[in-house]
Structures are given as C-alpha cells and as structure tokens.
Motif scaffolding. Structure first.
Motif, PDB file in Angstrom:
ATOM      1  N   PRO A  78     -51.542 -29.740 -21.985  1.00  0.00           N
ATOM      2  CA  PRO A  78     -52.387 -28.533 -22.396  1.00  0.00           C
ATOM      3  C   PRO A  78     -53.703 -28.658 -22.522  1.00  0.00           C
ATOM      4  O   PRO A  78     -54.132 -29.906 -23.102  1.00  0.00           O
ATOM      5  CB  PRO A  78     -51.191 -28.206 -23.633  1.00  0.00           C
TER       6      PRO A  78
ATOM      7  N   GLY B  34     -54.199 -21.553 -24.027  1.00  0.00           N
ATOM      8  CA  GLY B  34     -53.190 -21.411 -22.725  1.00  0.00           C
ATOM      9  C   GLY B  34     -53.300 -22.076 -21.973  1.00  0.00           C
ATOM     10  O   GLY B  34     -52.037 -22.093 -20.567  1.00  0.00           O
ATOM     11  N   ARG B  35     -54.306 -22.508 -21.898  1.00  0.00           N
ATOM     12  CA  ARG B  35     -54.363 -22.879 -19.746  1.00  0.00           C
ATOM     13  C   ARG B  35     -54.118 -24.451 -20.239  1.00  0.00           C
ATOM     14  O   ARG B  35     -53.694 -24.971 -20.849  1.00  0.00           O
ATOM     15  CB  ARG B  35     -56.480 -23.499 -19.866  1.00  0.00           C
TER      16      ARG B  35
ATOM     17  N   SER C 294     -55.878 -22.004 -15.431  1.00  0.00           N
ATOM     18  CA  SER C 294     -55.843 -20.673 -16.287  1.00  0.00           C
ATOM     19  C   SER C 294     -54.690 -19.871 -16.552  1.00  0.00           C
ATOM     20  O   SER C 294     -53.999 -20.532 -15.519  1.00  0.00           O
ATOM     21  CB  SER C 294     -56.869 -19.057 -16.021  1.00  0.00           C
ATOM     22  N   ARG C 295     -54.305 -19.671 -17.953  1.00  0.00           N
ATOM     23  CA  ARG C 295     -52.974 -18.875 -18.142  1.00  0.00           C
ATOM     24  C   ARG C 295     -52.720 -17.880 -17.438  1.00  0.00           C
ATOM     25  O   ARG C 295     -51.203 -18.053 -18.088  1.00  0.00           O
ATOM     26  CB  ARG C 295     -52.891 -19.081 -19.901  1.00  0.00           C
TER      27      ARG C 295
ATOM     28  N   ILE D  13     -50.797 -19.768 -14.996  1.00  0.00           N
ATOM     29  CA  ILE D  13     -49.473 -20.556 -15.758  1.00  0.00           C
ATOM     30  C   ILE D  13     -47.701 -20.656 -15.529  1.00  0.00           C
ATOM     31  O   ILE D  13     -47.012 -21.306 -14.865  1.00  0.00           O
ATOM     32  CB  ILE D  13     -49.655 -21.157 -17.135  1.00  0.00           C
TER      33      ILE D  13
END
Length: 144
Positions: free
Chosen positions: A112, A116-117, A131-132, A135
C-alpha cells in the motif's frame, strides 16, 4: 470475405490458412500484421529492436513519448499507449494509471502507498505506482 475459425485438436499447432484468388495489397498488409503480432518494435537512437511482450516490465508515457522498460534498458516506441494496450489485450499487461501499462508477471511485491494507491516492486527492483482507480482490476486479476 468469409472468415472461418476452427479449434485445433490437442497436440496440433495453431495455423492460419488463407485462400484467395489473388494476393491483394490488403491481404499482404494483413499478413504483415499477423507476422508482427507477437513482437513490438522499439528504438534506442538509430537501432531498431524487436521485443517479445514478456521482455517488457512496463510501458510508460512521459512528455508524449512512449517508453518500454526492460530488465536493463529503456527503449522508445512510436506507438501510442492505447495502441499498445490494444495490441497487448488478453496478455499479462494491465493499465495501472493513465500513463502506465504494467506486466503483471514482473511484479515481485505489492505494498500500500499514500492516498489508496499501491506500489509494485518489479523483478528488476524498479517501483511503479498503481493508481487507486485501477486497484480493483488488479485485485480481481490477482485474486486478492
């Protein structure tokens, strides 16, 4: 033009058979595309390289130039990222940001990162940010 697709039996090699009255420019172009389908063309100055997708760790666009990152070299492609993404469809490559396609087979570890990336450490110890927005696709493909 009629297209016929048949599944080959176990042990049989895949083959493409073209029946035509004459070899047109369109067919010649199609054959060239089929022959090149399994390799990408990239450049390092004046040298031209023919790469197999498995040799590429990731593909990134920087300042409107497309770069192919391999184990120990970086080459430039004249193709746009969306063209390479289309070419690599149904392969081990996944878009992980607006400007990066990542070879999932080259991931050594995932961890992590901020906002949130995720950060992927590749087999050559380079790091790529995921990038989130991408995910969930990554998790689905990796089964996590």
């Amino acid at each position: 033009m009629k297209i016929v697709i048949e599944e080959s039996r176990d042990g049989e090699e895949d083959q493409i058979i073209i029946k035509c009255r004459e070899m047109t420019e369109e067919l010649i172009h199609l054959l060239a595309m089929i022959k090149l389908h399994d390799a990408l063309i990239a450049y390092d100055g004046t040298n031209i390289h023919r790469l197999q997708p498995k040799e590429i760790y990731y593909i990134e666009v920087v300042d409107n130039k497309t770069f192919l990152y391999c184990k120990d070299k970086v080459l430039e492609s004249k193709q746009k990222l969306y063209e390479l993404e289309s070419f690599l469809l149904n392969s081990d490559f996944l878009r992980v940001s607006k400007s990066v396609l990542l070879n999932l087979r080259k991931i050594k570890t995932l961890s992590p990162a901020l906002s949130g990336r995720f950060e992927a450490t590749l087999a050559n110890n380079e790091k790529v940010i995921i990038s989130r927005q991408y995910i969930s696709d990554l998790k689905k493909i990796l089964g996590i």
